[in-house]
Design a protein around this motif. Structure first.
Motif, PDB file in Angstrom:
ATOM      1  N   VAL A 447       9.859   5.376  -5.189  1.00  0.00           N
ATOM      2  CA  VAL A 447       9.388   5.783  -3.862  1.00  0.00           C
ATOM      3  C   VAL A 447       7.977   6.350  -3.942  1.00  0.00           C
ATOM      4  N   ALA A 448       7.669   7.052  -5.013  1.00  0.00           N
ATOM      5  CA  ALA A 448       6.324   7.622  -5.174  1.00  0.00           C
ATOM      6  C   ALA A 448       5.252   6.541  -5.231  1.00  0.00           C
ATOM      7  N   LYS A 449       5.651   5.337  -5.653  1.00  0.00           N
ATOM      8  CA  LYS A 449       4.701   4.227  -5.754  1.00  0.00           C
ATOM      9  C   LYS A 449       4.755   3.307  -4.534  1.00  0.00           C
ATOM     10  N   ALA A 450       5.325   3.776  -3.447  1.00  0.00           N
ATOM     11  CA  ALA A 450       5.469   2.948  -2.246  1.00  0.00           C
ATOM     12  C   ALA A 450       4.119   2.496  -1.717  1.00  0.00           C
ATOM     13  N   LYS A 451       4.062   1.252  -1.264  1.00  0.00           N
ATOM     14  CA  LYS A 451       2.840   0.719  -0.668  1.00  0.00           C
ATOM     15  C   LYS A 451       2.958   0.768   0.854  1.00  0.00           C
ATOM     16  N   PRO A 452       1.842   0.814   1.568  1.00  0.00           N
ATOM     17  CA  PRO A 452       1.902   0.846   3.038  1.00  0.00           C
ATOM     18  C   PRO A 452       2.520  -0.432   3.586  1.00  0.00           C
TER      19      PRO A 452
END
Length: 480
Positions: A447-452
């Protein structure tokens, strides 16, 4: 005027599907937006024109052989309301697909093919045709068209798993259509017509057979026991397809044709209500038990959909015992649930796009990286579990009110309503549990690496969040 608008709403998506396959690949998705938009304009215009008219029901005969009506249209407050839901949601799903069906999708990097948009358009047109059909033969025709489209869209990724799931959905729903064949045959044998309104003129024995046929078809399309097996596996489809077919449209075919038969059936033998209530109660309990162990958000939503559809069958079946409140509640439930569950599916799709997974144990801290998805998750969860002021509450409350009121004359309904009430509270607790595990807290690694997410997906999510608050007021005022 109404006839022209209704035909535009039904036919324009089919025309768009043909054009989608003829234009260059890059243009296909934009052709889909155009014709889905035209159909949506037609659905809303039809509702407005009907509302400004004076007739409570308007029927048009489109195709007859002698005195036998084969195809026709029925425009009334129920058909216009549901047409707006299935067509407009089709347009929103096509808009959402602009962002989702791209190489930027972390879980399924894939550019949408023309056949995806073509079958989506055909499905929109078929749903409008089924909802507006005035004959069982018309319902049967579009029933089968939706089955063929679902086969193509569920198996869209062409993986062995998706192709197997698509075939299962096609076979189960096609077997269910035998019920409509039987209903149409008996209706024609006794009345010489296929018009749904002719059901009211049947004797009790024939009416029972016709309703059992409709109910069997409805169980298959709306994934009720024992014909539910296709729906959880159908989650291998692209998520926009899951949102449309398995929340807004295809699964609503069954409850709609049952509701239309009840509205046209006059005095219905109570045995149909008993069978409907018993079937709904068993499926309600089964669906709840089955979604408890699910870790895949889409599969959880699939079993939740089976349970929610049971509430609609319960409401419609209760109306057979003389409750108008239950009938209105069931119709409103079809409308409201379409928006709330579509929102939940599309939140799941946005998580797949952004994070790369929809497995709940891997999701945590969504609110810190994607506030819109956190709000969407929260609103959808509260709406489908019936928490005020969201639309699910205004769907469930009339069902419970009608059910407990009917216990004064049908005491056997009391344990049914208590079980339904327990399920409703328990499902709220379970969804709240996953909300706490997935949405709040510190973000997990993925989740911390989620992209827009793309703008088209955001716009659709915002619209559905608003509709999950407002749709119940639209339905209540429309059905008065």
């Amino acid at each position: 005027m109404l006839e022209t608008i209704a035909l535009l709403t039904i036919i324009s998506p089919f025309i768009g599907a043909i054009i989608t396959l003829l234009v260059p690949k890059e243009a296909a998705k934009w052709v889909c937006q155009l014709f889905a938009g035209i159909a949506s304009f037609g659905a809303i215009a039809l509702a407005v024109a009907f509302f400004n008219g004076t007739e409570p029901t308007v029927t048009y005969s489109l195709l007859s052989i002698g005195q036998i009506e084969i195809f026709g249209l029925t425009v009334d407050k129920v058909s216009t309301l549901i047409t707006v839901a299935v067509v407009v949601l089709g347009f929103l799903v096509s808009m959402y697909s602009l962002g989702y069906m791209t190489d930027g999708n972390r879980e399924h990097p894939h550019t949408g093919q023309p056949r995806y948009y073509a079958f989506l358009l055909i499905f929109i047109g078929a749903m409008a045709g089924l909802v507006l059909s005035s004959t069982i033969l018309g319902q049967l025709f579009f029933f089968e068209v939706t089955g063929a489209c679902s086969w193509s869209l569920i198996g869209y990724y062409q993986s062995p798993k998706s192709l197997k799931s698509a075939l299962k959905a096609l076979l189960v729903t096609h077997v269910a259509s035998i019920g409509l064949f039987i209903a149409a045959a008996y209706l024609f044998k006794e009345t010489g017509t296929f018009a749904v309104t002719a059901i009211a003129g049947l004797d009790d024995n024939t009416k029972t057979i016709v309703f059992l046929g409709v109910l069997f078809a409805a169980w298959g399309k709306s994934a009720q026991l024992p014909l539910h097996v296709w729906l959880p596996d159908a989650m291998s489809a692209p998520t926009p397809v899951s949102a449309y077919l398995h929340a807004a449209s295809m699964v609503k075919v069954g409850v709609y044709i049952f509701a239309r038969a009840i509205m046209s059936g006059g005095d219905i033998p109570e045995i149909i209500g008993v069978i409907g209530v018993v079937g709904a109660t068993i499926t309600l309990i089964y669906g709840f038990v089955m979604y408890l162990p699910q870790k895949d958000l889409k599969r959880l939503l699939a079993y939740s959909t089976i349970t929610q559809l049971s509430y609609i069958f319960l409401a419609l079946s209760l109306s057979i015992f003389g409750s108008q409140m239950a009938l209105d509640g069931g119709i409103a439930y079809i409308f409201n649930h379409a928006f709330a569950k579509s929102l939940f599916f599309l939140v799941a799709g946005a998580l797949s796009y952004s994070v790369g997974t929809r497995m709940l144990p891997q999701l945590k801290g969504i609110v810190k990286t994607s506030p819109l998805l956190a709000v969407g998750f929260c609103v959808a969860a509260l709406a489908i579990t019936g928490v005020p002021p969201f639309n699910g509450f205004f769907s469930k409350f009339p069902i419970f009110a009608a059910g407990f009121e009917l216990t004064s004359t049908h005491s056997w309904l009391m344990p049914v309503m208590i079980l339904a009430l327990i399920e409703s509270v328990a499902s709220f607790g379970w969804i709240l549990y996953w909300f706490g595990k997935s949405v709040v807290g510190e973000p997990s690694d993925v989740v911390a690496k989620a992209k827009p997410i793309p703008a088209s997906m955001k716009i659709v999510l915002v619209i559905l969040i608003i509709m999950s608050l407002c749709s119940s007021f639209i339905a209540a005022n429309w059905l008065v």
